[in-house]
Design a protein around this motif. Structure first.
Motif, PDB file in Angstrom:
ATOM      1  N   GLU A   6      94.063 -23.308  37.126  1.00  0.00           N
ATOM      2  CA  GLU A   6      94.048 -23.791  38.503  1.00  0.00           C
ATOM      3  C   GLU A   6      94.686 -22.755  39.427  1.00  0.00           C
ATOM      4  O   GLU A   6      95.581 -22.002  39.024  1.00  0.00           O
ATOM      5  CB  GLU A   6      94.834 -25.100  38.650  1.00  0.00           C
ATOM      6  CG  GLU A   6      94.332 -26.252  37.816  1.00  0.00           C
ATOM      7  CD  GLU A   6      95.100 -26.402  36.530  1.00  0.00           C
ATOM      8  OE1 GLU A   6      95.156 -27.527  35.987  1.00  0.00           O
ATOM      9  OE2 GLU A   6      95.653 -25.384  36.042  1.00  0.00           O
ATOM     10  N   SER A   7      94.242 -22.751  40.660  1.00  0.00           N
ATOM     11  CA  SER A   7      94.832 -21.897  41.686  1.00  0.00           C
ATOM     12  C   SER A   7      94.567 -22.520  43.045  1.00  0.00           C
ATOM     13  O   SER A   7      93.766 -23.455  43.165  1.00  0.00           O
ATOM     14  CB  SER A   7      94.248 -20.476  41.614  1.00  0.00           C
ATOM     15  OG  SER A   7      92.857 -20.493  41.842  1.00  0.00           O
ATOM     16  N   GLY A   8      95.233 -21.977  44.057  1.00  0.00           N
ATOM     17  CA  GLY A   8      94.979 -22.415  45.418  1.00  0.00           C
ATOM     18  C   GLY A   8      96.037 -23.320  46.014  1.00  0.00           C
ATOM     19  O   GLY A   8      95.949 -23.686  47.188  1.00  0.00           O
ATOM     20  N   SER A  17      94.759 -28.229  55.423  1.00  0.00           N
ATOM     21  CA  SER A  17      93.774 -28.214  54.335  1.00  0.00           C
ATOM     22  C   SER A  17      94.141 -27.169  53.287  1.00  0.00           C
ATOM     23  O   SER A  17      94.789 -26.160  53.591  1.00  0.00           O
ATOM     24  CB  SER A  17      92.377 -27.890  54.877  1.00  0.00           C
ATOM     25  OG  SER A  17      91.943 -28.860  55.800  1.00  0.00           O
ATOM     26  N   LEU A  18      93.709 -27.445  52.075  1.00  0.00           N
ATOM     27  CA  LEU A  18      93.805 -26.488  50.979  1.00  0.00           C
ATOM     28  C   LEU A  18      92.558 -26.644  50.123  1.00  0.00           C
ATOM     29  O   LEU A  18      91.976 -27.736  50.058  1.00  0.00           O
ATOM     30  CB  LEU A  18      95.039 -26.750  50.107  1.00  0.00           C
ATOM     31  CG  LEU A  18      96.407 -26.307  50.613  1.00  0.00           C
ATOM     32  CD1 LEU A  18      97.485 -26.794  49.639  1.00  0.00           C
ATOM     33  CD2 LEU A  18      96.479 -24.797  50.754  1.00  0.00           C
ATOM     34  N   PHE A  67      89.130 -35.715  50.521  1.00  0.00           N
ATOM     35  CA  PHE A  67      88.964 -34.711  49.472  1.00  0.00           C
ATOM     36  C   PHE A  67      87.506 -34.646  49.037  1.00  0.00           C
ATOM     37  O   PHE A  67      86.803 -35.674  49.021  1.00  0.00           O
ATOM     38  CB  PHE A  67      89.821 -35.043  48.250  1.00  0.00           C
ATOM     39  CG  PHE A  67      91.314 -34.933  48.450  1.00  0.00           C
ATOM     40  CD1 PHE A  67      91.878 -34.710  49.700  1.00  0.00           C
ATOM     41  CD2 PHE A  67      92.160 -35.043  47.360  1.00  0.00           C
ATOM     42  CE1 PHE A  67      93.253 -34.617  49.869  1.00  0.00           C
ATOM     43  CE2 PHE A  67      93.535 -34.945  47.496  1.00  0.00           C
ATOM     44  CZ  PHE A  67      94.074 -34.736  48.757  1.00  0.00           C
ATOM     45  N   THR A  68      87.081 -33.462  48.660  1.00  0.00           N
ATOM     46  CA  THR A  68      85.728 -33.264  48.153  1.00  0.00           C
ATOM     47  C   THR A  68      85.771 -32.390  46.909  1.00  0.00           C
ATOM     48  O   THR A  68      86.357 -31.294  46.948  1.00  0.00           O
ATOM     49  CB  THR A  68      84.828 -32.598  49.200  1.00  0.00           C
ATOM     50  OG1 THR A  68      84.801 -33.399  50.389  1.00  0.00           O
ATOM     51  CG2 THR A  68      83.403 -32.452  48.675  1.00  0.00           C
ATOM     52  N   VAL A  69      85.170 -32.872  45.831  1.00  0.00           N
ATOM     53  CA  VAL A  69      85.100 -32.081  44.599  1.00  0.00           C
ATOM     54  C   VAL A  69      83.699 -31.486  44.491  1.00  0.00           C
ATOM     55  O   VAL A  69      82.701 -32.146  44.800  1.00  0.00           O
ATOM     56  CB  VAL A  69      85.453 -32.949  43.362  1.00  0.00           C
ATOM     57  CG1 VAL A  69      84.513 -34.115  43.205  1.00  0.00           C
ATOM     58  CG2 VAL A  69      85.507 -32.094  42.112  1.00  0.00           C
ATOM     59  N   GLN A  81      88.401 -29.544  47.568  1.00  0.00           N
ATOM     60  CA  GLN A  81      88.700 -29.304  48.975  1.00  0.00           C
ATOM     61  C   GLN A  81      89.530 -30.468  49.486  1.00  0.00           C
ATOM     62  O   GLN A  81      89.091 -31.626  49.425  1.00  0.00           O
ATOM     63  CB  GLN A  81      87.410 -29.185  49.781  1.00  0.00           C
ATOM     64  CG  GLN A  81      87.623 -28.985  51.269  1.00  0.00           C
ATOM     65  CD  GLN A  81      88.270 -27.648  51.602  1.00  0.00           C
ATOM     66  OE1 GLN A  81      87.905 -26.625  51.031  1.00  0.00           O
ATOM     67  NE2 GLN A  81      89.232 -27.670  52.505  1.00  0.00           N
ATOM     68  N   MET A  82      90.719 -30.159  49.979  1.00  0.00           N
ATOM     69  CA  MET A  82      91.663 -31.190  50.401  1.00  0.00           C
ATOM     70  C   MET A  82      91.886 -31.043  51.900  1.00  0.00           C
ATOM     71  O   MET A  82      92.427 -30.039  52.365  1.00  0.00           O
ATOM     72  CB  MET A  82      92.989 -31.014  49.648  1.00  0.00           C
ATOM     73  CG  MET A  82      92.812 -30.885  48.136  1.00  0.00           C
ATOM     74  SD  MET A  82      94.282 -30.260  47.300  1.00  0.00           S
ATOM     75  CE  MET A  82      95.368 -31.660  47.462  1.00  0.00           C
ATOM     76  N   ASN A  83      91.442 -32.037  52.664  1.00  0.00           N
ATOM     77  CA  ASN A  83      91.606 -32.032  54.109  1.00  0.00           C
ATOM     78  C   ASN A  83      92.523 -33.168  54.545  1.00  0.00           C
ATOM     79  O   ASN A  83      92.779 -34.106  53.784  1.00  0.00           O
ATOM     80  CB  ASN A  83      90.241 -32.185  54.786  1.00  0.00           C
ATOM     81  CG  ASN A  83      89.300 -31.039  54.485  1.00  0.00           C
ATOM     82  OD1 ASN A  83      89.705 -29.901  54.269  1.00  0.00           O
ATOM     83  ND2 ASN A  83      87.997 -31.351  54.465  1.00  0.00           N
TER      84      ASN A  83
END
Length: 115
Positions: A6-8, A17-18, A67-69, A81-83
Motif C-alpha cells: 500500500e502507498s499514498g 482527498s487522498l 470513497f471510490t475503489v 480514492q478518498m474524498n
C-alpha cells in the motif's frame, strides 16, 4: 508468495482527498476480490470497500458517496480514492487479496485527517 504494497497515505485536512494504491506481485485478474480495510488503535480491523475481478464494487455505509475503489489491471494495482475526508477516517488502511481460501494482507498505510 503474493505480496501487496500500500502507498499514498499521509496527513490531510478535513474535507481533503487522498488516493491510496495497493500494488500486487501477481496479476490482479487472477484475484477474486481485493478489499480495503481500516484499523485504529484498540479496535478491530474494519472493512471499507472491495472490488471483484469482475469489477463489482461494494462500500461500507460510512464511506458511500465519498470513497471510490477502482483497479488498473495493466498495473496490477487497486486504488481507493478518498474524498471529503473526516477526522473519523483517521486510521491505518490495509488492502487484502482473497485468493481461493487464503487472504493476503499488505503492511498498511497511515491516513491522518486533522487540521
Amino acid at each position: 508468495q503474493v505480496q501487496l504494497v500500500e502507498s499514498g497515505g499521509g496527513l490531510v485536512q478535513p474535507g481533503g482527498s487522498l488516493r491510496l494504491s495497493c500494488a500486487t506481485s501477481i496479476s490482479i485478474s487472477s484475484i477474486f476480490a481485493i478489499g480495503w480495510y481500516c484499523q485504529t488503535p484498540g479496535k478491530q480491523r474494519e472493512w471499507v470497500a472491495s472490488i471483484t475481478n469482475g469489477g463489482r464494487t461494494n462500500y461500507a455505509d460510512s464511506v458511500k458517496g465519498r470513497f471510490t475503489v477502482s483497479r488498473d489491471n495493466a498495473k496490477n494495482t487497486v486504488y481507493l480514492q478518498m474524498n471529503s475526508l473526516k477526522p473519523d477516517d483517521t486510521a491505518v488502511y490495509y488492502c487484502k487479496a482473497q485468493i481461493a481460501t487464503v487472504d493476503y494482507w499488505g503492511q498498511g498505510t497511515q491516513v491522518t485527517v486533522s487540521s
